[in-house]
Design a protein around this motif. Structure first.
Motif, PDB file in Angstrom:
ATOM      1  N   ASP A  65       0.825  -1.218   0.000  1.00  0.00           N
ATOM      2  CA  ASP A  65       0.000   0.000   0.000  1.00  0.00           C
ATOM      3  C   ASP A  65       0.855   1.263   0.000  1.00  0.00           C
ATOM      4  OD1 ASP A  65       0.829  -0.804   2.558  1.00  0.00           O
ATOM      5  OD2 ASP A  65      -0.770   0.305   3.550  1.00  0.00           O
ATOM      6  N   GLY A  66       1.910   1.271   0.827  1.00  0.00           N
ATOM      7  CA  GLY A  66       2.789   2.442   0.877  1.00  0.00           C
ATOM      8  C   GLY A  66       3.449   2.677  -0.473  1.00  0.00           C
TER       9      GLY A  66
ATOM     10  N   ARG B 118      -0.375  -7.429   9.967  1.00  0.00           N
ATOM     11  CA  ARG B 118      -0.376  -6.258  10.855  1.00  0.00           C
ATOM     12  C   ARG B 118      -1.787  -5.842  11.241  1.00  0.00           C
ATOM     13  NH1 ARG B 118       3.570  -2.552   7.429  1.00  0.00           N
ATOM     14  NH2 ARG B 118       5.543  -2.973   8.447  1.00  0.00           N
TER      15      ARG B 118
HETATM   16 MG   LIG Z   1       2.149  -1.571   3.870  1.00  0.00          MG
END
Ligand SMILES: [Mg+2]
Ligand SMILES: Nc1ncnc2c1ncn2[C@@H]1O[C@H](COP(=O)(O)OP(=O)(O)OP(=O)(O)O)[C@@H](O)[C@H]1O
Ligand SMILES: O=P(O)(O)OC[C@H]1O[C@](O)(CO)[C@@H](O)[C@@H]1O
Length: 543
Positions: free
Chosen positions: A257-258, A332
């Motif tokens: 995602d980052g 996470r």
């Molecule tokens: Mg990520």
């Protein structure tokens, strides 16, 4: 009409009204439906915020968030003939370079592809986001189908491509790298391919490496990333300066995602500078936390590898008195690996994930459950996702909030915490000696090469990205939606994570198979009970 090359038609309302598109997806397209389609297609070529404001069919507060899979699309104020068709389109280089020349796709003369019935994906082919519908449902959100297009916007000899990998490791990254290189060379004749080393910062702090089919030929057999990776270090201007300086015109970005957010920034800058640079994202995350796509590559491999750890825990606890095995798996904020590994194994008694808060003490708590299972079976196995129970750990451990170089919160280690809590609890009980076996296979799972099905999946992702870039799309990401590969706007996969739905059938299947406590309802019961007690206390005090 070829939508892949028709951006000029969709750049303004006035041009649209002069040139009605002939886009039609069913034989029953009426003129009013065509008008709706024109407007809906137009949306995708306008800046996202403007799209929602200008769309006359949707009410103003219609945000992109409402349009992701778990929040179903609501299209009110529809006219009778409006079938609610929405295209979430991806940008094309001709949006800001309208005179870009196109060329016939070299696959036209490919021996391998000559036997394919339809070598090229029709520009009108789209993939539906929701396939379970009712008779009167609006048709909903669609994405462009991925695959080779009849026209390409790059000559093979003019392409200088680069590949970069960012974020954590995941099985299959090397297969994606390999298949981008092979795909570019074998399908399009592209030979100039650079590897950017060590993630985004590698653009401006490292030399590049030449990637040829020979160099990458065997890398799919290795775990990790051949190009190395890093967190942090995304400096959009420096990266795009470097892309310009090196004459790169296709950028393949593999990451989570980052990374995809970073890819979106790079595309914005490319568009601002009006560069003929195709920016293609390939979503990567072992946690399977990327929204919209069916699943992320490496996830199946991770679930399969997790079986070995679960099996080891089971063997250990089955061989001793009151054996308690705890296996920590990655995840996470999304417990998919833990959930699927549990469902696959059938040796797991309890699965703890970030999405489902749990508690230890009292009725319906973990201690009670463990005691009961030990009495029944003499042993048990718990699978815990790394992000589970963070609030419980945080309430007992003195810590300051730490972040990694990308700004991701560093999680507290739930595995040892849980093991110690359980050991402490049972040590205090008379006649209840427990044998704790704690296994943390997280990095061992992440470091292996991808399995057979992930290898095939990685190949499709890589080829989709290559076809999309050659066809002139830029600022897009790729992935399967309902089993069909599609081109997705990057924002679709970054705006929110994919998480396990506690109200979904998969989690219910898990609860049924483990017969573990459903902490949600017990927790609710507890809160409700506490509220009643509090009210009683208040009443007493007020008397
Ligand atoms: Mg990520
Ligand atoms: N909002 C953002 N804008 C620009 N770049 C970003 C952003 N978030 C992260 N990045 C960059 O993307 C790269 C990878 O990010 P991150 O470490 O969060 O991993 P990821 O891609 O999310 O993968 P994973 O979480 O699966 O390991 C880093 O170089 C980071 O600087
Ligand atoms: O490699 P690092 O920085 O320790 O990252 C570990 C994290 O990366 C992930 O594997 C996601 O890529 C998470 O599951 C995990 O928390």
């Amino acid at each position: 009409m070829d939508l892949s090359s028709s951006s000029s038609v969709y750049t303004s309302f006035s041009s649209l009204s002069k040139t009605p598109p002939s886009f039609s997806l069913s034989s029953s397209s009426s003129s009013s439906r065509q008008n709706s389609l024109q407007l809906l297609l137009l949306r995708s070529h306008l800046p996202q915020r403007a799209l929602f404001l200008r769309n006359p069919i949707l009410p103003p507060p219609f945000s992109r968030q409402n349009r992701l899979p778990l929040a179903p699309v609501r299209v009110s104020n529809q006219s009778e003939n409006d079938d609610g068709f929405l295209l979430e389109d991806v940008p094309h280089l001709t949006n800001f370079l309208p005179n870009l020349p196109s060329y016939p796709n070299p696959l036209q003369t490919s021996q391998a592809y000559s036997i394919v019935k339809n070598t090229f994906v029709s520009p009108e082919d789209v993939v539906a986001q929701t396939i379970v519908v009712q008779k009167n449902s609006p048709r909903g959100v669609h994405f462009r189908r991925a695959g080779p297009r009849e026209k390409v916007y790059f000559k093979a000899e003019e392409v200088r491509a680069c590949i970069v990998t960012c974020g954590g490791l995941c099985p299959g990254i090397n297969t994606v790298i390999r298949e981008i290189v092979f795909g570019l060379k074998n399908m399009y004749g592209v030979e100039d391919i650079l590897g950017i080393e060590e993630g985004y910062k590698g653009f401006y702090s490292k030399n590049t490496m030449r990637l040829t089919p020979k160099v990458v030929s065997d890398i799919h057999k290795l775990g990790g990333t051949f190009l190395r990776t890093s967190r942090g270090g995304h400096d959009t201007h420096k990266i795009v300066d470097n892309i310009e300086d090196r004459g790169i015109n296709q950028v393949y970005i593999i990451g989570g995602d980052g990374t995809q957010k970073g890819a979106a920034r790079i595309y914005e800058e490319v568009e601002k500078r009006r560069l003929q640079v195709a920016v293609a994202g390939i979503p990567k995350t072992i946690d399977n936390d990327i929204a919209v796509i069916d699943k992320s590559f490496g996830f199946d491999t991770a679930v399969e590898e997790a079986q070995r750890a679960i099996n080891a825990a089971h063997v250990e606890v089955n061989s001793v008195e009151n054996g308690i095995g705890i296996v920590k798996l990655m995840g996470r904020y999304s417990g998919f690996i833990a959930m699927n590994a549990t469902l696959a194994s059938r040796d797991v008694d309890c699965c703890l994930i970030p999405e489902s808060p749990f508690y230890l003490e009292g009725r319906g708590g973990i201690f009670e459950f463990i005691e009961q299972r030990l009495k029944e079976n003499g042993h048990l196995v718990i699978v815990v996702a790394e992000g589970a129970g963070q609030e419980c750990v945080a309430s007992e451990v003195n810590t300051v909030d730490e972040k990694d170089a990308s700004g991701n919160k560093l999680l507290l280690d739930v595995g040892p915490w849980l093991s110690n809590k359980i050991k402490d609890h049972f040590t205090k009980l008379p006649k209840m000696v427990v044998n704790m076996k704690y296994i943390d296979p997280t990095y061992m799972i992440r470091a292996i090469p991808s399995n057979a099905s992930d290898n095939i999946y990685c190949t499709l992702l890589a080829h989709s990205a290559v076809h999309g870039a050659m066809a002139g799309y830029s600022g897009f990401t790729v992935g399967p939606v309902n089993s069909k590969h599609a081109y997705l706007p990057i924002a679709c996969v970054t705006e929110r994570p994919n998480t396990v739905q506690l109200t979904g059938r998969m989690w219910a299947r898990l609860l049924e198979s483990t017969n573990q406590p459903s902490f949600v309802s017990s927790d609710q019961q507890r809160v409700e009970k506490e509220m009643v007690e509090d009210t009683n206390k208040m009443n007493i005090t007020s008397i």
